[in-house]
Design a protein around this motif. Sequence first.
Motif, PDB file in Angstrom:
ATOM      1  N   TYR A   1     -21.180  80.027 106.356  1.00 43.19           N
ATOM      2  CA  TYR A   1     -20.152  80.047 105.317  1.00 43.19           C
ATOM      3  C   TYR A   1     -19.844  81.485 104.892  1.00 43.19           C
ATOM      4  CZ  TYR A   1     -22.653  75.577 104.859  1.00 43.19           C
ATOM      5  OH  TYR A   1     -23.303  74.405 105.120  1.00 43.19           O
ATOM      6  N   ILE A   2     -18.637  81.663 104.407  1.00 40.16           N
ATOM      7  CA  ILE A   2     -18.255  82.901 103.734  1.00 40.16           C
ATOM      8  C   ILE A   2     -17.728  82.532 102.359  1.00 40.16           C
ATOM      9  CG2 ILE A   2     -16.777  84.945 103.721  1.00 40.16           C
ATOM     10  CD1 ILE A   2     -16.566  84.755 106.732  1.00 40.16           C
TER      11      ILE A   2
ATOM     12  N   VAL B   1     -30.556  85.107  99.081  1.00 38.23           N
ATOM     13  CA  VAL B   1     -30.216  86.286  99.877  1.00 38.23           C
ATOM     14  C   VAL B   1     -28.973  85.954 100.691  1.00 38.23           C
ATOM     15  CG1 VAL B   1     -30.979  87.821 101.729  1.00 38.23           C
ATOM     16  CG2 VAL B   1     -32.619  87.042  99.994  1.00 38.23           C
ATOM     17  N   THR B   2     -27.957  86.792 100.592  1.00 35.73           N
ATOM     18  CA  THR B   2     -26.740  86.585 101.377  1.00 35.73           C
ATOM     19  C   THR B   2     -26.714  87.546 102.565  1.00 35.73           C
ATOM     20  OG1 THR B   2     -25.480  88.054  99.923  1.00 35.73           O
ATOM     21  CG2 THR B   2     -25.457  85.689  99.414  1.00 35.73           C
ATOM     22  N   ALA B   3     -25.774  87.345 103.485  1.00 38.65           N
ATOM     23  CA  ALA B   3     -25.891  87.899 104.833  1.00 38.65           C
ATOM     24  C   ALA B   3     -25.268  89.275 105.028  1.00 38.65           C
ATOM     25  CB  ALA B   3     -25.258  86.924 105.840  1.00 38.65           C
TER      26      ALA B   3
ATOM     27  N   ALA C   1     -27.477  81.736 104.652  1.00 33.28           N
ATOM     28  CA  ALA C   1     -26.438  80.844 105.190  1.00 33.28           C
ATOM     29  C   ALA C   1     -25.042  81.331 104.835  1.00 33.28           C
ATOM     30  CB  ALA C   1     -26.646  79.425 104.667  1.00 33.28           C
ATOM     31  N   VAL C   2     -24.939  82.133 103.759  1.00 33.31           N
ATOM     32  CA  VAL C   2     -23.640  82.532 103.218  1.00 33.31           C
ATOM     33  C   VAL C   2     -23.464  84.043 103.360  1.00 33.31           C
ATOM     34  CG1 VAL C   2     -22.203  82.624 101.141  1.00 33.31           C
ATOM     35  CG2 VAL C   2     -23.681  80.650 101.557  1.00 33.31           C
ATOM     36  N   ALA C   3     -22.299  84.440 103.856  1.00 29.29           N
ATOM     37  CA  ALA C   3     -21.877  85.839 103.804  1.00 29.29           C
ATOM     38  C   ALA C   3     -20.990  85.990 102.582  1.00 29.29           C
ATOM     39  CB  ALA C   3     -21.119  86.227 105.065  1.00 29.29           C
ATOM     40  N   LEU C   4     -21.338  86.929 101.726  1.00 28.60           N
ATOM     41  CA  LEU C   4     -20.651  87.093 100.449  1.00 28.60           C
ATOM     42  C   LEU C   4     -19.875  88.409 100.466  1.00 28.60           C
ATOM     43  CD1 LEU C   4     -20.402  85.729  97.642  1.00 28.60           C
ATOM     44  CD2 LEU C   4     -22.356  87.098  96.919  1.00 28.60           C
ATOM     45  N   GLN C   5     -18.560  88.322 100.308  1.00 32.66           N
ATOM     46  CA  GLN C   5     -17.711  89.515 100.225  1.00 32.66           C
ATOM     47  C   GLN C   5     -16.980  89.457  98.896  1.00 32.66           C
ATOM     48  OE1 GLN C   5     -17.170  92.263 102.134  1.00 32.66           O
ATOM     49  NE2 GLN C   5     -15.017  92.644 102.479  1.00 32.66           N
ATOM     50  N   ASP C   6     -17.260  90.422  98.024  1.00 35.37           N
ATOM     51  CA  ASP C   6     -16.649  90.452  96.701  1.00 35.37           C
ATOM     52  C   ASP C   6     -15.740  91.663  96.553  1.00 35.37           C
ATOM     53  OD1 ASP C   6     -17.889  88.147  95.813  1.00 35.37           O
ATOM     54  OD2 ASP C   6     -19.649  89.201  95.052  1.00 35.37           O
ATOM     55  N   ASP C   7     -14.775  91.533  95.667  1.00 33.85           N
ATOM     56  CA  ASP C   7     -13.920  92.644  95.256  1.00 33.85           C
ATOM     57  C   ASP C   7     -12.839  92.961  96.287  1.00 33.85           C
ATOM     58  OD1 ASP C   7     -13.087  94.422  93.361  1.00 33.85           O
ATOM     59  OD2 ASP C   7     -14.539  95.964  93.819  1.00 33.85           O
ATOM     60  N   VAL C   8     -13.224  93.391  97.484  1.00 38.73           N
ATOM     61  CA  VAL C   8     -12.247  93.760  98.502  1.00 38.73           C
ATOM     62  C   VAL C   8     -11.382  92.550  98.826  1.00 38.73           C
ATOM     63  CG1 VAL C   8     -11.958  94.908 100.719  1.00 38.73           C
ATOM     64  CG2 VAL C   8     -14.105  95.127  99.481  1.00 38.73           C
ATOM     65  N   ASN C   9     -10.057  92.736  98.870  1.00 43.10           N
ATOM     66  CA  ASN C   9      -9.221  91.570  99.191  1.00 43.10           C
ATOM     67  C   ASN C   9      -8.753  91.629 100.642  1.00 43.10           C
ATOM     68  OD1 ASN C   9      -6.888  93.365  98.874  1.00 43.10           O
ATOM     69  ND2 ASN C   9      -7.220  93.064  96.691  1.00 43.10           N
ATOM     70  N   GLY C  10      -9.728  91.722 101.532  1.00 39.95           N
ATOM     71  CA  GLY C  10      -9.469  91.693 102.959  1.00 39.95           C
ATOM     72  C   GLY C  10     -10.771  91.650 103.732  1.00 39.95           C
TER      73      GLY C  10
ATOM     74  N   ALA D   1     -10.791  84.383 116.818  1.00 36.03           N
ATOM     75  CA  ALA D   1     -10.094  84.510 118.097  1.00 36.03           C
ATOM     76  C   ALA D   1     -10.681  83.585 119.159  1.00 36.03           C
ATOM     77  CB  ALA D   1     -10.138  85.959 118.577  1.00 36.03           C
ATOM     78  N   SER D   2     -11.977  83.240 119.014  1.00 37.36           N
ATOM     79  CA  SER D   2     -12.646  82.357 119.972  1.00 37.36           C
ATOM     80  C   SER D   2     -12.314  80.886 119.744  1.00 37.36           C
ATOM     81  CB  SER D   2     -14.155  82.548 119.860  1.00 37.36           C
ATOM     82  OG  SER D   2     -14.607  82.084 118.589  1.00 37.36           O
ATOM     83  N   LYS D   3     -11.529  80.597 118.693  1.00 35.27           N
ATOM     84  CA  LYS D   3     -11.194  79.235 118.247  1.00 35.27           C
ATOM     85  C   LYS D   3     -12.316  78.595 117.435  1.00 35.27           C
ATOM     86  CE  LYS D   3      -7.292  79.326 120.545  1.00 35.27           C
ATOM     87  NZ  LYS D   3      -5.997  79.458 119.845  1.00 35.27           N
ATOM     88  N   LYS D   4     -13.454  79.264 117.326  1.00 34.22           N
ATOM     89  CA  LYS D   4     -14.516  78.750 116.461  1.00 34.22           C
ATOM     90  C   LYS D   4     -14.124  78.985 115.004  1.00 34.22           C
ATOM     91  CE  LYS D   4     -18.190  79.667 119.821  1.00 34.22           C
ATOM     92  NZ  LYS D   4     -19.431  80.456 120.095  1.00 34.22           N
ATOM     93  N   LYS D   5     -14.675  78.171 114.106  1.00 35.43           N
ATOM     94  CA  LYS D   5     -14.285  78.221 112.700  1.00 35.43           C
ATOM     95  C   LYS D   5     -15.498  78.397 111.804  1.00 35.43           C
ATOM     96  CE  LYS D   5     -10.472  74.972 113.540  1.00 35.43           C
ATOM     97  NZ  LYS D   5      -9.906  73.656 113.173  1.00 35.43           N
ATOM     98  N   ILE D   6     -15.268  79.094 110.703  1.00 32.84           N
ATOM     99  CA  ILE D   6     -16.297  79.234 109.677  1.00 32.84           C
ATOM    100  C   ILE D   6     -15.706  78.727 108.363  1.00 32.84           C
ATOM    101  CG2 ILE D   6     -15.696  81.598 108.946  1.00 32.84           C
ATOM    102  CD1 ILE D   6     -18.775  82.134 108.920  1.00 32.84           C
ATOM    103  N   LEU D   7     -16.546  78.063 107.562  1.00 29.83           N
ATOM    104  CA  LEU D   7     -16.069  77.491 106.303  1.00 29.83           C
ATOM    105  C   LEU D   7     -15.964  78.587 105.246  1.00 29.83           C
ATOM    106  CD1 LEU D   7     -15.283  74.925 104.742  1.00 29.83           C
ATOM    107  CD2 LEU D   7     -17.706  74.674 104.122  1.00 29.83           C
ATOM    108  N   MET D   8     -14.776  78.703 104.650  1.00 30.75           N
ATOM    109  CA  MET D   8     -14.506  79.715 103.633  1.00 30.75           C
ATOM    110  C   MET D   8     -14.387  79.066 102.263  1.00 30.75           C
ATOM    111  SD  MET D   8     -14.026  82.861 104.842  1.00 30.75           S
ATOM    112  CE  MET D   8     -13.256  83.454 103.343  1.00 30.75           C
TER     113      MET D   8
END
Length: 828
Positions: free
Chosen positions: A185-186, A127-129, A160-169, A210-217
């Motif tokens: 993760y994304i 299941v993705t987010a 754990a993973v947010a999945l974004q497909d197709d859209v290029n933004g 913007a918060s300086k926090k990072k997510i792994l892409m």
Amino acid sequence: MNKMNRRDWMKSSALLSGGLTLSILPFDNLWAKQNIGEKKALKEIHLVNLSHHDYGYTDLPSSVWDYQVNNIRLAMKFITETVDYPPEAQFKWTLEGLWTLERFWTESSVEEKRLFEKYVTSGHLEVTAMPGNMTCLIGKYEWEKELDRLKFFSKKFKPAVALQDDVNGLPWGMVDSLLNRNISYITMAANAYHGGYPIPPPSFFWWEGASKKKILMYNSEGYAVAYDYFHTGEWRKGPVPHRYDVWFNPPTGNEIFSTRMEDMLASQKILNARLVKLSEQGYNLSAVQLTFTNHWTIDNDQPCRQLSEFVKSWNEAKLEPKLVFSTPAKFIGKIKPELGGIPTLRGEWSDWWADGIAASPTEVALLQAAKRRNKDIGAAQKYFEPYDLSVTRLMAELSQDLTFASEHTWGAYDSVGHPYSARTVGNHAQKFDPFFKSDEDSKRIQAAIIRGSKNYKPFSQTTRLHVLNPGSVPRSGWAELSAVAFRKEANAVKDLATGRILPFEQTLDSEWNWRGDSKVIETPVEFPNDVWPFLPAKNRFFVADLKPGEKRAFEIVNDRGLQRKPLSGSRHFEVKVDAATGYLKNIIFKPLNKALFAETGDRFPGQLIVERPQGKYSRDALAERKVDSKNLLRSYPTATAYKKIDSHYALRYSLVSEEQSAKRIEQQWDIFDAVPRIELTTTIWLKENLDPLAIYLAFPFAIQSPRTFYDSLGTQVEVGLDQMPNTCGEYNTIQNGVRYTGRDISIALTSLDLPVGIFDDVIRGKFRPVFKPQTGNFFSIVCQNYWITNFAVLHPAKIVARHIIECAKPGEDIFPVENNELWCYPSV
């Protein structure tokens, strides 16, 4: 899908940047940073099977829901059938969106729920987010409320993973939103068609918010790319079929991913050639994830049972590299220990598909208004009695509908080629149902809240009213009353605190069900016609500077001695009118003695620009970004009438124009005295336009050394600085507007109805990546039908585009107007 290797990408980026100053880290450096460490041999291919959720596109959305829910049942069936296979070959299924899971959960039996939970626990189902694949149109308020609504599934299955497909933004604000909800993760499988990637895929990078926090892409290739790593030609012939077309079927047996040895050896040869290219462009990890969708409809397709047989046979034949039937979280868990010096990218992933939103301007305007109203409804709770259960239920549905409306599917696959087909018309009707429902439901909720208040009294029993600012910042705007509902003659209201008399202005509308004298009006509100008489629709008066939560009381009066004094000037602005044409040429901001608009070049404030790509197969030219400027015919509406209109509240100038794309065009400038505000209302009665067409609205602001900002899911983005390299610089989703800070002035432009715009100059089809704007030129995209396949053609419509301009001294922060709607209602 267009594919570029690293060398082609770098060459195209250099050629198409046009000499612009780009805030881009060169691709060479990005790859060098990613590939610090010892080179590893690629040993495993992780195959991820999913169905890309396009709620529409291939079939009507109502059908797609059924197909996607059934995909979960099919996946569980295939998992059960392969439970005795080697672990690497056992069937795995990745669920792309929570909305489908929610629908499945509502419909499924207790036994199905138990089996689903079992397979999630065992790792066979992931299941993705994300609720769905989202456009940058999504607003923060409803987004967070919708994630709260779906928290049952997030807590239960802990994606754990947010999945974004197709859209290029993807909106920049998504980084902190996901991190705040423990998403680590994304995986972004962007579609390179008509767009591109920040860095060449497949690759990893840290996305800094913007918060300086990072997510792994994980910057993946397209969501269907796994097929191309094993094949040189498509199996499916022809266009996207209707699922009910019996002449098409999903592949079976050895039709794709054949287990015959000669076929597997041929696939291995193709695979190795692709992997050599990956190595040449710098990919040096021991495994790579390749996503696969089935080859019947590709989008909204069913699980592919053949993959398990293929993986099992491939590994038993000891072919290399090893194949692993996998999921995104499993792949990232495998490869994460190998990630060393991967690059950090910061800012908005600017969407190359954002311009498609402008193909439906009237529907999007309703959506934008409902989003603003939804936020007000939430804030107004502290000013009214507790809401009853029916209102609470509608509020939850409203945020859900607003979020779903920003899902990326905008219509049928073949809408441009077959604009009148059942698939096109049906998709348009079902896609935009949430837009219209949100507009009406937000008004229903607002009315229910007001009627449930102790301060409310039926209008037939009172002459008093309240005007409330439900927002979080000071607000100025029109207080509107239904003129049709008046029982007595009235021409003004009296402020009960100050005794000040505020005369009514009237708006008129065409009405057949009326008894009484009709009025004559030259610029009708609804549409140009002589079918019915135009009669008073609303009475309104302007209220300035209401503090957050402030409520003012007024008495409706009929003042027979009322002296209507047209406003002769503004304390804040001076208007310059071109003596020869009558055009509003410029506006001077008096506190700085500063002209707001540049008077060089061929742009004037509020100018409409009509663009028509020329030549045979012009849509192919748009698709392939081969549009030559000489093939973009640009024209301008011809003014037929220009005049100054008397108003008690504003200096008002009206322009009527004509252009072949429209039945009528009207523009009205209101320059206020009570507040330092300018409003421009542009109304276009659009004709049907099946050929490529775009209309822009120009704001050539005169500003020195401008810094330019817009909102992205609640996060401020500075154009050219807070955007990822090589993402879209041709247009941006600006949500509520843009703001400029310069050495000589600060300007905020609120774009209430048009959430997409262009900076500096109208650049189309040139693949311009992000850049730092050098001027204050801004162009709202009023409408366009350039999208190649799945956005609606421009049908006859009334487009109302409202813009607000406010100014401040340099160094002072000024933001687009949050909302200009005031709650006005009859009271005790």
